[in-house]
Every structure is written in structure tokens, then in C-alpha cells.
Design a protein around this motif. Sequence first.
Motif, PDB file in Angstrom:
ATOM      1  N   SER B 279       0.832  -1.208   0.000  1.00 28.79           N
ATOM      2  CA  SER B 279       0.000   0.000   0.000  1.00 28.79           C
ATOM      3  C   SER B 279       0.869   1.260   0.000  1.00 28.79           C
ATOM      4  CB  SER B 279      -0.985  -0.002   1.165  1.00 28.79           C
ATOM      5  OG  SER B 279      -0.328  -0.225   2.361  1.00 28.79           O
ATOM      6  N   ALA B 280       2.029   1.187   0.673  1.00 27.57           N
ATOM      7  CA  ALA B 280       2.910   2.359   0.671  1.00 27.57           C
ATOM      8  C   ALA B 280       3.413   2.653  -0.735  1.00 27.57           C
ATOM      9  CB  ALA B 280       4.091   2.127   1.608  1.00 27.57           C
ATOM     10  N   MET B 281       3.795   1.590  -1.433  1.00 28.01           N
ATOM     11  CA  MET B 281       4.313   1.779  -2.784  1.00 28.01           C
ATOM     12  C   MET B 281       3.204   2.218  -3.738  1.00 28.01           C
ATOM     13  SD  MET B 281       7.415   1.464  -2.848  1.00 28.01           S
ATOM     14  CE  MET B 281       7.693   1.971  -1.182  1.00 28.01           C
ATOM     15  N   ASP B 282       2.013   1.700  -3.477  1.00 24.07           N
ATOM     16  CA  ASP B 282       0.879   2.106  -4.310  1.00 24.07           C
ATOM     17  C   ASP B 282       0.654   3.606  -4.170  1.00 24.07           C
ATOM     18  OD1 ASP B 282      -1.362   1.675  -5.976  1.00 24.07           O
ATOM     19  OD2 ASP B 282      -2.663   1.849  -4.212  1.00 24.07           O
ATOM     20  N   SER B 283       0.622   4.094  -2.933  1.00 24.54           N
ATOM     21  CA  SER B 283       0.342   5.520  -2.762  1.00 24.54           C
ATOM     22  C   SER B 283       1.506   6.361  -3.253  1.00 24.54           C
ATOM     23  CB  SER B 283       0.021   5.832  -1.306  1.00 24.54           C
ATOM     24  OG  SER B 283       1.088   5.496  -0.500  1.00 24.54           O
ATOM     25  N   SER B 284       2.731   5.836  -3.128  1.00 20.88           N
ATOM     26  CA  SER B 284       3.834   6.667  -3.612  1.00 20.88           C
ATOM     27  C   SER B 284       3.873   6.710  -5.125  1.00 20.88           C
ATOM     28  CB  SER B 284       5.164   6.205  -3.047  1.00 20.88           C
ATOM     29  OG  SER B 284       5.401   4.892  -3.419  1.00 20.88           O
ATOM     30  N   SER B 285       3.471   5.613  -5.801  1.00 22.80           N
ATOM     31  CA  SER B 285       3.445   5.742  -7.266  1.00 22.80           C
ATOM     32  C   SER B 285       2.306   6.659  -7.688  1.00 22.80           C
ATOM     33  CB  SER B 285       3.389   4.403  -7.996  1.00 22.80           C
ATOM     34  OG  SER B 285       2.896   3.379  -7.234  1.00 22.80           O
ATOM     35  N   ARG B 286       1.219   6.666  -6.898  1.00 24.06           N
ATOM     36  CA  ARG B 286       0.141   7.586  -7.221  1.00 24.06           C
ATOM     37  C   ARG B 286       0.594   9.040  -7.034  1.00 24.06           C
ATOM     38  NH1 ARG B 286      -3.823   7.134  -3.535  1.00 24.06           N
ATOM     39  NH2 ARG B 286      -3.546   4.890  -3.613  1.00 24.06           N
ATOM     40  N   ASN B 287       1.320   9.269  -5.940  1.00 19.77           N
ATOM     41  CA  ASN B 287       1.836  10.618  -5.700  1.00 19.77           C
ATOM     42  C   ASN B 287       2.793  11.046  -6.803  1.00 19.77           C
ATOM     43  OD1 ASN B 287       0.454  11.021  -3.416  1.00 19.77           O
ATOM     44  ND2 ASN B 287       2.118  10.494  -2.032  1.00 19.77           N
ATOM     45  N   ALA B 288       3.640  10.094  -7.221  1.00 21.93           N
ATOM     46  CA  ALA B 288       4.583  10.423  -8.288  1.00 21.93           C
ATOM     47  C   ALA B 288       3.823  10.783  -9.549  1.00 21.93           C
ATOM     48  CB  ALA B 288       5.517   9.250  -8.538  1.00 21.93           C
ATOM     49  N   GLY B 289       2.730  10.055  -9.804  1.00 21.70           N
ATOM     50  CA  GLY B 289       1.913  10.361 -10.990  1.00 21.70           C
ATOM     51  C   GLY B 289       1.348  11.765 -10.911  1.00 21.70           C
ATOM     52  N   GLU B 290       0.833  12.114  -9.730  1.00 26.54           N
ATOM     53  CA  GLU B 290       0.261  13.463  -9.576  1.00 26.54           C
ATOM     54  C   GLU B 290       1.327  14.531  -9.779  1.00 26.54           C
ATOM     55  OE1 GLU B 290      -1.689  13.664  -5.788  1.00 26.54           O
ATOM     56  OE2 GLU B 290      -3.106  12.087  -6.407  1.00 26.54           O
ATOM     57  N   MET B 291       2.489  14.276  -9.197  1.00 24.71           N
ATOM     58  CA  MET B 291       3.574  15.243  -9.315  1.00 24.71           C
ATOM     59  C   MET B 291       3.980  15.393 -10.767  1.00 24.71           C
ATOM     60  SD  MET B 291       7.214  15.052  -7.484  1.00 24.71           S
ATOM     61  CE  MET B 291       6.997  15.697  -5.869  1.00 24.71           C
ATOM     62  N   LEU B 292       4.005  14.266 -11.454  1.00 24.37           N
ATOM     63  CA  LEU B 292       4.368  14.282 -12.869  1.00 24.37           C
ATOM     64  C   LEU B 292       3.368  15.109 -13.666  1.00 24.37           C
ATOM     65  CD1 LEU B 292       6.644  13.004 -14.411  1.00 24.37           C
ATOM     66  CD2 LEU B 292       5.136  11.138 -15.021  1.00 24.37           C
ATOM     67  N   ASP B 293       2.078  14.945 -13.336  1.00 24.10           N
ATOM     68  CA  ASP B 293       1.045  15.726 -14.028  1.00 24.10           C
ATOM     69  C   ASP B 293       1.276  17.214 -13.841  1.00 24.10           C
ATOM     70  OD1 ASP B 293      -0.123  13.526 -14.964  1.00 24.10           O
ATOM     71  OD2 ASP B 293      -1.759  13.447 -13.501  1.00 24.10           O
ATOM     72  N   ARG B 294       1.528  17.587 -12.575  1.00 22.47           N
ATOM     73  CA  ARG B 294       1.751  19.015 -12.291  1.00 22.47           C
ATOM     74  C   ARG B 294       2.966  19.539 -13.022  1.00 22.47           C
ATOM     75  NH1 ARG B 294       0.559  17.837  -6.967  1.00 22.47           N
ATOM     76  NH2 ARG B 294       2.742  17.916  -6.380  1.00 22.47           N
ATOM     77  N   LEU B 295       4.038  18.739 -13.014  1.00 22.96           N
ATOM     78  CA  LEU B 295       5.272  19.173 -13.674  1.00 22.96           C
ATOM     79  C   LEU B 295       5.072  19.306 -15.172  1.00 22.96           C
ATOM     80  CD1 LEU B 295       8.018  17.160 -11.805  1.00 22.96           C
ATOM     81  CD2 LEU B 295       7.682  19.613 -11.798  1.00 22.96           C
ATOM     82  N   THR B 296       4.331  18.350 -15.749  1.00 22.01           N
ATOM     83  CA  THR B 296       4.080  18.408 -17.187  1.00 22.01           C
ATOM     84  C   THR B 296       3.327  19.676 -17.538  1.00 22.01           C
ATOM     85  OG1 THR B 296       3.734  16.047 -16.963  1.00 22.01           O
ATOM     86  CG2 THR B 296       3.334  16.973 -19.116  1.00 22.01           C
ATOM     87  N   LEU B 297       2.362  20.016 -16.663  1.00 24.48           N
ATOM     88  CA  LEU B 297       1.579  21.232 -16.892  1.00 24.48           C
ATOM     89  C   LEU B 297       2.488  22.458 -16.875  1.00 24.48           C
ATOM     90  CD1 LEU B 297      -1.492  21.458 -17.237  1.00 24.48           C
ATOM     91  CD2 LEU B 297      -1.581  22.332 -14.911  1.00 24.48           C
ATOM     92  N   THR B 298       3.345  22.538 -15.867  1.00 21.47           N
ATOM     93  CA  THR B 298       4.265  23.676 -15.767  1.00 21.47           C
ATOM     94  C   THR B 298       5.179  23.727 -16.987  1.00 21.47           C
ATOM     95  OG1 THR B 298       4.458  22.829 -13.539  1.00 21.47           O
ATOM     96  CG2 THR B 298       5.611  24.882 -14.008  1.00 21.47           C
ATOM     97  N   TYR B 299       5.678  22.550 -17.325  1.00 19.62           N
ATOM     98  CA  TYR B 299       6.609  22.464 -18.443  1.00 19.62           C
ATOM     99  C   TYR B 299       5.955  22.968 -19.722  1.00 19.62           C
ATOM    100  CZ  TYR B 299       9.518  20.273 -22.015  1.00 19.62           C
ATOM    101  OH  TYR B 299      10.289  20.044 -23.116  1.00 19.62           O
ATOM    102  N   ASN B 300       4.735  22.470 -19.978  1.00 18.62           N
ATOM    103  CA  ASN B 300       4.056  22.866 -21.212  1.00 18.62           C
ATOM    104  C   ASN B 300       3.736  24.351 -21.216  1.00 18.62           C
ATOM    105  OD1 ASN B 300       4.181  20.411 -22.367  1.00 18.62           O
ATOM    106  ND2 ASN B 300       2.154  19.740 -21.647  1.00 18.62           N
ATOM    107  N   ARG B 301       3.340  24.865 -20.057  1.00 17.40           N
ATOM    108  CA  ARG B 301       3.014  26.290 -19.979  1.00 17.40           C
ATOM    109  C   ARG B 301       4.229  27.137 -20.305  1.00 17.40           C
ATOM    110  NH1 ARG B 301      -0.485  26.808 -14.776  1.00 17.40           N
ATOM    111  NH2 ARG B 301      -2.425  26.063 -15.664  1.00 17.40           N
ATOM    112  N   THR B 302       5.365  26.748 -19.691  1.00 22.69           N
ATOM    113  CA  THR B 302       6.593  27.513 -19.926  1.00 22.69           C
ATOM    114  C   THR B 302       6.980  27.460 -21.388  1.00 22.69           C
ATOM    115  OG1 THR B 302       7.221  26.394 -17.904  1.00 22.69           O
ATOM    116  CG2 THR B 302       8.788  27.964 -18.805  1.00 22.69           C
ATOM    117  N   ARG B 303       6.862  26.271 -21.945  1.00 27.37           N
ATOM    118  CA  ARG B 303       7.222  26.091 -23.349  1.00 27.37           C
ATOM    119  C   ARG B 303       6.347  26.979 -24.223  1.00 27.37           C
ATOM    120  NH1 ARG B 303       5.981  22.190 -27.312  1.00 27.37           N
ATOM    121  NH2 ARG B 303       4.215  21.699 -26.000  1.00 27.37           N
ATOM    122  N   GLN B 304       5.041  26.907 -23.914  1.00 26.99           N
ATOM    123  CA  GLN B 304       4.106  27.683 -24.728  1.00 26.99           C
ATOM    124  C   GLN B 304       4.384  29.177 -24.607  1.00 26.99           C
ATOM    125  OE1 GLN B 304       0.233  26.324 -23.885  1.00 26.99           O
ATOM    126  NE2 GLN B 304      -0.651  27.158 -25.754  1.00 26.99           N
ATOM    127  N   ALA B 305       4.697  29.598 -23.369  1.00 26.93           N
ATOM    128  CA  ALA B 305       4.972  31.013 -23.149  1.00 26.93           C
ATOM    129  C   ALA B 305       6.170  31.455 -23.961  1.00 26.93           C
ATOM    130  CB  ALA B 305       5.217  31.264 -21.673  1.00 26.93           C
TER     131      ALA B 305
END
Lengths: 77, 325
Positions: B279-305
Motif C-alpha cells: 500500500s505504501a508503494m501504491d500511494s507513492s506511485s500515485r503521488n509520483a503520478g500526480e507530481m508528474l502531471d503538475r510538472l508536465t503542466l508547468t513544463y508545457n506552460r513555460t514552453r508555450q509562453a
Amino acid sequence: MASNAAVPFWRAAGMTYITYSNICANLVRNCLKEPFKAESIHREKVHFNLSKWADGKPQKPGTSLQDPYRFSNLIEI
Amino acid sequence: MAMAVFRREGRRLLPSIAARPIAAIRSPLSSDQEEGLLGIRSISTQVVRNRMKSVKNIQKITKAMKMVAASKLRAVQGRAENSRGLWQPFTALLGDNPSIDVKKSVVVTLSSDKGLCGGINSTAVKVSRALYKLNSGPEKEVQFVVVGEKAKAIMFRDSKNDIVLSVTELNKNPLNYAQVSVLADDILKNVEFDALRIVYNKFHSVVAFLPTVSTVLSPEIIEKESEVGGKLGELDSYEIEGGETKGEILQNLAEFQFSCVMFNAVLENACSEMGARMSAMDSSSRNAGEMLDRLTLTYNRTRQASITTELIEIISGASALEAAK
């Protein structure tokens, strides 16, 4: 328990009931026929690290036990 | 990792700011322009990209660990559930008396050798400490037997003087009865006790573990208790076959009970460890996924800007040329 009269003897030898029953179990395992015998002996591997502590420190690297039956010489009898 | 880079950058920037105290006095606007990144029109996406890569790698690792824990759990779960049949007859015969008041208690704390498995080790240690407080007092002694690397590391900090034995590497081979019984034998030979209290996490489901205490009494204490009556009073109604005395039988029984209870406890604990890790690994991979989503959003925004900026520059340059014609 195989024989009730035997109890004082193995107690006198410094064995506990656990050792005694382990030796008995090993004898039974040795009575198995071949594919099962090797399998069952292979399954019962004993390995761990035990260290005694004194004055809040572990004493020298603990012994890692490989021979489960410290009375293995008895098994041959 | 990226945070460390920022921190390093920050440290390098600090003295340069401190070295120019006049800049702060002059005017906030001009100093801002000076402290801003000179000559850079768009923000580099390098840092974010690196961070995304590392988060992705971590997610891969945690996912793999979850899979491994799940398969190990399946292997050990059945055995743990089957091993419950070993201690049940003993509890029916001798009872389980966690509240018994004896002079010499030995607390056997079971934990895992490896980490990343949630709070199971710290709960076991917490319960052991509580037992220590409950059972210590004048003329009373409590000692610890620590199984597993993790509890050893925690206990070493504050109760190292009470540890008598420590056991590690129990989980290297698949757990089996012979191994645990030899361990139980060693514990019996090396400690003096009136009551052994085994602390472990009982496996309920993949997400639920109950910190549990099993008590094994020494034969003398069982005899004393059964004479007094109470829960163990019925023990006298059993007939003893053969030429053995009650004391001998009880000693054999207590030893065998300890090894059986230990076997079950070790299996339950291993099972809980795997469940907790899953369960710990499950939640940490979920957290990593969320973090990745946020980072991708930032990355794309910066790129677009930056693309937008470049486009604006080209267009305005072109229109300036048009106007000049």
C-alpha cells in the motif's frame, strides 16, 4: 512423543523440547523417498544472525547459523 | 533533485545581493531589473525536464516494488493463515494472559529487515515501549529481544541497555518452521523469563494490521496460576499419561507453545510487512503520478509562453519592417 521414558535423558543432554522435536522431525524427513526427501530437506533451511548484547552494545558479529541441529551427530545414531 | 539545484543557485546568488546594499536603497524597480536574469528572455525548461525524468524513474521503481510485494504477499499470506491453527489449541489450553503480573518479562519485538513498509515497525516498537512501561517497576525487570533490523535501529536509540538479544536476516530464505523453532530455542536458552511477550503486527487485510501481543508464560508461572485458579484453573482437570510429572509436561508445552507462537507471529509480521509495503508503494506511485502531471503542466506552460514570446517578437519585428517601408 515417541517415548515418555526418554524425557529425562534429552533434558540432561541440555536439549529443549524444541530441539528434541526438531531432531524427531528431521528423522521423519530422512525416511521419505527420494524426490520428496531432498525437497523437504531443502525447504527447511535455517539461516539467521543472532547477537547477544551486553552494556548496550552487540557483542562481536553474531553467529549466522547454518546447522539447525546442534545435535546433528545424534541424528546418525 | 531540482530543489537542490535551486538551493545551490540561491546560495550562489545570495552574496551577490548582499554585496550591493545600495541597490536596495536606490529604487525597487531598478534593482529588480538588475537582479532579474540578464539577457535571458525565456526560462530554461531544462530543470523541469530533469525533474520530470527523475520523478518518472522513481515512479517506475515504486511500481516495481509494489508488484514484488504483491507477489510475495500472496506467497506468505496462505502460510500465515494456515499457521494460525498452531497457536489456537495452546490458547484454548493455557489461555492468553497479557495482563499477568510477573517479575521478569521479556518483550520480543518483531520487525522487518527492510524499510519502505509504512508504520508497521514503529507501531511494534511503540507497543513494546508501552509494555516496558506497564511491566517495569520496583523488583521487576523487562528486557528486549529484537528481531529485525528496523526495530533494532529504533530501539538502539533509547533502550539499548535493555536489549539482550538481536536477530536479523531471518527473512533471507522463505520462512519455515525449522528456522523459527531454532530461533525460539536460542531465545529460550539465552534469556531468563517469567513471561515472554511477543509483539507483532497481525495481518487482517492488505491495509489493516493489528499490533498484537501474545504472551507465553514460563512453566513455573503456569503452575502457580493454575493453583490459584482463575483462567488456568481448569488445567488440573486434565489427566496426565505416562510417568511424567505435571512440571515436565508444562515445561515441554511452554517451550513448544513459544516456538509455535513465534512461528505464527513471524509469518503474520512478514505478511503485514508485505501488505504495508504494497500500500505504501501504491500511494507513492500515485503521488509520483500526480507530481508528474503538475510538472508536465508547468513544463508545457513555460514552453508555450516562450513560443508565444518568440512569435510576438518575430511578428512585431516584421511589422516594424513593414512600417519602415
